[in-house]
Design an enzyme around this catalytic site. Structure first.
Site, PDB file in Angstrom:
ATOM      1  N   ASP A 198      19.772  55.388  41.986  1.00 12.26           N
ATOM      2  CA  ASP A 198      20.717  55.243  43.596  1.00 12.26           C
ATOM      3  C   ASP A 198      21.369  56.474  43.971  1.00 12.26           C
ATOM      4  OD1 ASP A 198      22.286  53.608  45.303  1.00 12.26           O
ATOM      5  OD2 ASP A 198      20.879  51.250  44.242  1.00 12.26           O
ATOM      6  N   HIS A 209      26.383  52.988  47.960  1.00 15.31           N
ATOM      7  CA  HIS A 209      25.271  52.424  47.376  1.00 15.31           C
ATOM      8  C   HIS A 209      25.532  52.907  46.137  1.00 15.31           C
ATOM      9  CE1 HIS A 209      20.846  50.491  47.455  1.00 15.31           C
ATOM     10  NE2 HIS A 209      21.727  49.926  48.455  1.00 15.31           N
ATOM     11  N   ASN A 257      13.963  45.438  52.923  1.00 12.86           N
ATOM     12  CA  ASN A 257      14.914  44.748  54.126  1.00 12.86           C
ATOM     13  C   ASN A 257      13.961  44.941  54.861  1.00 12.86           C
ATOM     14  OD1 ASN A 257      16.362  44.114  52.323  1.00 12.86           O
ATOM     15  ND2 ASN A 257      18.009  46.125  52.938  1.00 12.86           N
ATOM     16  N   SER A 270      18.768  44.528  47.860  1.00 10.18           N
ATOM     17  CA  SER A 270      19.777  46.294  46.920  1.00 10.18           C
ATOM     18  C   SER A 270      20.294  45.047  46.229  1.00 10.18           C
ATOM     19  CB  SER A 270      20.340  46.938  48.045  1.00 10.18           C
ATOM     20  OG  SER A 270      18.476  47.952  48.000  1.00 10.18           O
TER      21      SER A 270
END
Length: 308
Positions: A63, A93, A184, A249
């Site tokens: 990440d 994130h 997404n 996520s």
């Protein structure tokens, strides 16, 4: 390029495609310990009460890194953005994802799915939440070399890649479970799952809200395996803060946490066996292309897991 293509030492050449994560964020403050709705909806507390906390399970979180937080313990990490051991999260994130998986039960902040799992922060996304297939492959390779049990990939790219597919297969063959966000772009068509989630070696995870309804953005398609909470999920942020983010996520680490609980009960299981348990014990919610096998259920999963 002609010389490279005709070299006997080179099998094939591919572009270094971009990967990225797109999220909504909302900072908040949390003083007393809160059990986020997602942790409740996937039965994580019930599984923890049976004694399964992910203890000793090694998880590589590929990440944007991790920033020191009192609610999440990270074992170590590495940055493939700077090629150094400074994996500080300058995007926010990775710290959020780590908290969903393993935020501590310590009387403050939030509770993670597998609070005693061992988190390794592998930075493959920059301060804008962007990386490349090259940094992703480097991260997977790190996980193989350091004998991780699970890889969490909460981002993706639109392009297939033979090199990426082969590296995922190598990790899978080494006994590493790969869990990836589906993407997404669900509002853009009926088959919008990103890579690497689209590959058969990865578990593709879509997002649902607190009412177990599919998020409008959650990617759809025949390769979707499971869904988990991914709308306004409360977790850890850099600078010892907390906040809500939305996206597949956030859904993927819920599944990663449940997988850690399963492996806590039986470390000998191979990736396909863990995937079978996750999918067979999931609660169906609707169309397979939108919900996969359904929402993961931690208690059901550990109850259906045979002992070591």
């Amino acid at each position: 390029l002609y010389e490279l293509k005709n070299s006997p030492d080179i099998q094939y050449i591919e572009p270094n495609y971009e990967v990225k994560t797109e999220i909504e964020a909302e900072k908040t403050e949390s003083v007393t310990e809160t059990v986020p709705y997602g942790i409740q909806n996937i039965q994580a507390i019930e599984a923890q009460q049976e004694g399964y906390t992910g203890k000793g399970i090694k998880i590589a979180v590929l990440d944007s890194g991790y920033s020191q937080h009192s609610d999440v313990k990270v074992k170590s990490g590495y940055s493939f953005i700077t090629n150094s051991e400074n994996y500080d999260d300058d995007f926010g994130h990775g710290t959020h994802v780590a908290g969903i998986i393993a935020a501590s039960i310590n009387g403050e902040g939030v509770v993670g799915v597998a609070p005693k799992a061992e988190i390794y922060a592998i930075k493959v996304l920059d301060k804008g939440g962007r990386g490349s297939y090259f940094t992703l492959i480097e991260g997977i390779d790190w996980a193989i070399k350091h004998k991780m049990d699970i890889i969490n990939i909460s981002f993706g790219g639109e392009n297939p890649s033979q090199i990426l597919e082969e590296k995922l297969q190598e990790a899978y063959d080494e006994g590493i479970l790969i869990i990836a966000a589906a993407g997404n772009d669900g509002y853009m068509g009926d088959d919008t799952i990103l890579y690497p989630a689209r590959y058969s070696t990865a578990i593709a995870v879509g997002a649902i809200d607190s009412s177990n309804k599919r998020a409008f953005f959650s990617a759809k398609g025949p390769d979707l395996d499971l869904v988990a909470p991914g709308v306004k999920v409360l977790s850890t942020l850099p600078s010892n803060q907390y906040g809500m983010k939305s996206g597949t996520s956030m859904a993927a680490p819920h599944v990663t946490g449940v997988a850690a609980l399963i492996l806590d009960k039986n470390k000998k299981l191979c990736p396909s066996e863990v995937a079978d348990i996750l999918e067979s014990t999931a609660k169906p919610l609707g169309e397979v292309s939108e919900y996969g096998h359904g929402i993961v259920q931690a208690k059901e999963a550990v109850d259906q897991t045979a002992w070591n």
